[in-house]
Design an enzyme around this catalytic site. Sequence first.
Site, PDB file in Angstrom:
ATOM      1  N   HIS A 109       0.832  -1.207  -0.095  1.00 19.90           N
ATOM      2  CA  HIS A 109       0.170  -0.063  -0.035  1.00 19.90           C
ATOM      3  C   HIS A 109       0.746   1.209  -0.039  1.00 19.90           C
ATOM      4  O   HIS A 109       1.619   1.584   0.951  1.00 19.90           O
ATOM      5  CB  HIS A 109      -1.024  -0.031   1.244  1.00 19.90           C
ATOM      6  CG  HIS A 109      -1.847   1.114   1.347  1.00 19.90           C
ATOM      7  ND1 HIS A 109      -1.940   1.914   2.489  1.00 19.90           N
ATOM      8  CD2 HIS A 109      -2.786   1.326   0.319  1.00 19.90           C
ATOM      9  CE1 HIS A 109      -2.901   2.848   2.210  1.00 19.90           C
ATOM     10  NE2 HIS A 109      -3.637   2.368   1.038  1.00 19.90           N
ATOM     11  N   HIS A 130      -0.913  11.037  -1.981  1.00 27.45           N
ATOM     12  CA  HIS A 130      -2.162  10.438  -1.396  1.00 27.45           C
ATOM     13  C   HIS A 130      -3.186  11.572  -1.071  1.00 27.45           C
ATOM     14  O   HIS A 130      -4.217  11.666  -1.817  1.00 27.45           O
ATOM     15  CB  HIS A 130      -1.980   9.630  -0.357  1.00 27.45           C
ATOM     16  CG  HIS A 130      -3.229   9.207   0.230  1.00 27.45           C
ATOM     17  ND1 HIS A 130      -4.395  10.111   1.316  1.00 27.45           N
ATOM     18  CD2 HIS A 130      -4.023   8.046  -0.025  1.00 27.45           C
ATOM     19  CE1 HIS A 130      -5.246   9.467   1.413  1.00 27.45           C
ATOM     20  NE2 HIS A 130      -5.422   8.250   0.771  1.00 27.45           N
TER      21      HIS A 130
END
Length: 290
Positions: free
Chosen positions: A39, A81
């Site tokens: 991730h 992100h």
Amino acid sequence: MHARAVAATTTALLGTAALLLPVHDARAGGAVRPTVIAHRGASAYAPENTLAAVDEAAARGVVWVENDVQRTKDGELVVIHDDSLRRTTDVEEVFPDRAPWKVADFTAAEIARLDAGGWFGPAYADTRVPTLEEYVDRVERNHQKLLLEIKNPALYPGVEAQTLKLLSNEGWLDPRHLSGRLIVQSFSADSLRTVHDLKPAVRTGLLGTPPVAELPSYAGFADLVNPSHTTLSRSYVDAVHALTGPHGRRMEVFAWTVDDAPAARTVAGYGVDGIISNKPDVVRRAVYWY
């Protein structure tokens, strides 16, 4: 292993990477072990969404990495992100008068000045926010595979076409990559539908946990449904698996974000096809050797 020491060992370590792909395990009655995906790179061990995190995943033998894509003021695709630079860079120090420090309010050259690793630890000081071009080049160099998330597409009109063009320019839309090295995902069904319409050969994943009754409406353009592991059940995974995706194959499920062994074993027991984790080595040990 520090990311700067990775290059010399990546090829050898990835020689064992087949262990991380879905396999039938006789010890588990022939059950399929899920793919493990790092991730934002191996983000428990290196600053998220950086080249260092990609290399750290490679050093730990992880084939798949996940990232997030947004767009700068001058149209450059970068890997980060949040839609703000504040959490993972020193933007407040470098540009104190530019609050709220949105990615879309800074040029690529300005973002290139920022330290995206010092917050994680001194060993990563001066790590930079990578462009998407730099990121896919590193993934390619490491012989890895990419789960690419189009982040906040409503903020960046046309980002789907731009992302696909860059991937094409970098050689990522050839048959070899399309057949098993690239998945594009998003929380936005509209964005995924656009990706599918523009390039039907690209595999796509819908983030979230849509109601079971709505799942058939996504099967025309989504190959996967990728929910939070906290929302999953065996019956939900079975409902997704009962559907056929746009490429004539069973729809799949990648669960996120699983960082401990008990949770990994639980979702593996549900029959998920992939597990997305900040600690992919922890998940790998849990689901391949329990």
